[in-house]
Design a protein around this motif. Structure first.
Motif, PDB file in Angstrom:
ATOM      1  N   ILE A 124      26.876  12.934  66.646  1.00  9.65           N
ATOM      2  CA  ILE A 124      26.946  14.362  66.966  1.00  9.65           C
ATOM      3  C   ILE A 124      25.772  15.110  66.332  1.00  9.65           C
ATOM      4  N   THR A 125      25.088  15.929  67.157  1.00 14.19           N
ATOM      5  CA  THR A 125      24.020  16.785  66.653  1.00 14.19           C
ATOM      6  C   THR A 125      24.415  18.267  66.701  1.00 14.19           C
ATOM      7  N   HIS A 126      25.365  18.607  67.577  1.00 13.49           N
ATOM      8  CA  HIS A 126      25.803  19.998  67.710  1.00 13.49           C
ATOM      9  C   HIS A 126      27.336  20.024  67.702  1.00 13.49           C
ATOM     10  N   LEU A 127      27.902  20.797  66.780  1.00 11.48           N
ATOM     11  CA  LEU A 127      29.353  20.859  66.632  1.00 11.48           C
ATOM     12  C   LEU A 127      29.806  22.315  66.545  1.00 11.48           C
ATOM     13  N   GLU A 128      30.736  22.693  67.412  1.00 11.16           N
ATOM     14  CA  GLU A 128      31.291  24.052  67.405  1.00 11.16           C
ATOM     15  C   GLU A 128      32.786  23.958  67.188  1.00 11.16           C
ATOM     16  N   ILE A 129      33.218  24.304  65.971  1.00  8.16           N
ATOM     17  CA  ILE A 129      34.641  24.223  65.619  1.00  8.16           C
ATOM     18  C   ILE A 129      34.968  25.435  64.739  1.00  8.16           C
ATOM     19  N   PRO A 130      35.115  26.621  65.375  1.00  4.95           N
ATOM     20  CA  PRO A 130      35.188  27.889  64.633  1.00  4.95           C
ATOM     21  C   PRO A 130      36.498  28.162  63.913  1.00  4.95           C
ATOM     22  N   TYR A 131      37.512  27.326  64.114  1.00  5.56           N
ATOM     23  CA  TYR A 131      38.797  27.589  63.478  1.00  5.56           C
ATOM     24  C   TYR A 131      39.212  26.398  62.615  1.00  5.56           C
ATOM     25  N   SER A 132      39.609  26.676  61.396  1.00 13.07           N
ATOM     26  CA  SER A 132      40.013  25.611  60.481  1.00 13.07           C
ATOM     27  C   SER A 132      40.976  26.164  59.449  1.00 13.07           C
ATOM     28  N   SER A 133      41.967  25.365  59.085  1.00 12.89           N
ATOM     29  CA  SER A 133      42.912  25.746  58.033  1.00 12.89           C
ATOM     30  C   SER A 133      42.589  25.048  56.717  1.00 12.89           C
ATOM     31  N   LEU A 134      41.480  24.325  56.686  1.00 11.17           N
ATOM     32  CA  LEU A 134      41.143  23.532  55.508  1.00 11.17           C
ATOM     33  C   LEU A 134      40.428  24.373  54.461  1.00 11.17           C
ATOM     34  N   ALA A 135      40.876  24.287  53.237  1.00 10.99           N
ATOM     35  CA  ALA A 135      40.161  24.918  52.128  1.00 10.99           C
ATOM     36  C   ALA A 135      39.037  24.018  51.646  1.00 10.99           C
ATOM     37  N   SER A 136      39.218  22.700  51.809  1.00  9.46           N
ATOM     38  CA  SER A 136      38.197  21.750  51.380  1.00  9.46           C
ATOM     39  C   SER A 136      38.423  20.417  52.067  1.00  9.46           C
ATOM     40  N   LEU A 137      37.380  19.606  52.072  1.00  6.90           N
ATOM     41  CA  LEU A 137      37.486  18.230  52.548  1.00  6.90           C
ATOM     42  C   LEU A 137      37.722  17.350  51.328  1.00  6.90           C
ATOM     43  N   ASP A 138      38.808  16.630  51.332  1.00 11.77           N
ATOM     44  CA  ASP A 138      39.169  15.845  50.151  1.00 11.77           C
ATOM     45  C   ASP A 138      38.145  14.772  49.820  1.00 11.77           C
ATOM     46  N   GLU A 139      37.554  14.193  50.894  1.00 14.75           N
ATOM     47  CA  GLU A 139      36.646  13.070  50.683  1.00 14.75           C
ATOM     48  C   GLU A 139      35.321  13.319  51.397  1.00 14.75           C
ATOM     49  N   PRO A 140      34.420  14.112  50.806  1.00 20.96           N
ATOM     50  CA  PRO A 140      33.113  14.307  51.426  1.00 20.96           C
ATOM     51  C   PRO A 140      32.379  12.969  51.550  1.00 20.96           C
TER      52      PRO A 140
END
Length: 274
Positions: A141-157
């Motif tokens: 993926i080079t372009h990602l559009e995901i404007p809605y999220s309930s995540l405060a953080s990603l547990d495993e970057p």
């Protein structure tokens, strides 16, 4: 092109791959429904599709229409839900490169790792914790559009996650975790001063860790009681940490009379307005 297809079988065989190669019905919900019916009845057409952008936020009001369209079809499809039809079609789009993922009420999601050629993805799905695996299913993926999220953080970057990402539209929480160590050049964020997890300086300092200079920055700012102070902090942070910005897009939901205040702020930090 559609008229040519109707003239003869020979012309149809020649023209159909071109007609279905790039499909953009983003603002055409009714035509999108008819397209789904066609692809469902003729799976072979899916192999030609490279761009598949359909209306992804009108489905709830179009489901009755979809049932009417299928009224005269074979009885089999009528026993499947609207979302299941989409799921089946998505399973056939193996060569797609640009895709919009509609919101599915039944909670069904395609296996994105089956789209080996996928480069661009747009979805209005709210990214919840159980969907994090989707980020690992899209290595190209080079372009990602995901404007809605309930995540405060990603547990495993993970450094390998979205390693080729160049353009991102996302919430602030998600953006500051996905931009560092990735070649992001264009970034659009939902930006709310009151609800920011950290100060604008701390957040934009993280965004500046993109492996390539960010050239375009867009901020969708909500109107808030202290929007002037927040906008001032934000603009100064941009100048400090993102000096290579060539295009700055600010969408501020406030009274039009306040636009002159924002223009003055831009002038004070040395931003030219076009």
């Amino acid at each position: 092109m559609a008229s040519v297809i109707l003239t003869s079988r020979t012309f149809r065989d020649l023209a159909e791959p071109m007609l279905y190669r790039h499909i953009d019905l983003s603002n055409c919900p009714i035509r999108s429904v008819y397209l789904l019916r066609t692809l469902y009845s003729r799976h072979a057409l899916c192999q030609y599709v490279r761009t598949f952008l359909i209306a992804d936020y009108y489905w709830r009001c179009e489901k009755d229409l979809f049932s009417l369209i299928l009224k005269n079809e074979d009885p089999g499809p009528k026993h499947e839900s609207f979302d299941q039809h989409i799921q089946i079609i998505f399973g056939k789009l193996t060569a797609v490169e640009i895709l919009s993922l509609p919101v599915l009420q039944d909670g069904l999601h395609p296996n994105l790792n089956e789209f080996t050629q996928l480069r661009r993805l747009r979805t209005r799905h709210t990214l919840h914790r159980e969907h994090i695996h989707l980020l690992d299913d899209m290595p190209r993926i080079t372009h990602l559009e995901i404007p809605y999220s309930s995540l405060a953080s990603l547990d495993e970057p993970r450094s390998a996650r979205l390693a080729q990402l160049e353009e991102l539209v996302a919430t602030t929480n998600l953006a500051v975790q996905l931009v560092p160590d990735r070649p992001v050049r264009r970034l659009i964020m939902r930006w709310s001063i009151v609800r920011l997890p950290e100060s604008p300086y701390a957040l934009l300092e993280k965004v500046a860790l993109s492996t390539k200079p960010i050239r375009t920055l867009g901020l969708l700012m909500d109107w808030e009681w202290n929007w002037q102070r927040g906008a001032e902090w934000t603009l100064n942070a941009i100048v400090t940490f993102l000096p290579h910005i060539e295009e700055l897009v600010l969408r501020l939901y406030c009274d039009k009379s306040n636009s002159s205040v924002l223009l003055t702020m831009l002038d004070q930090v040395g931003c030219s307005v076009t």
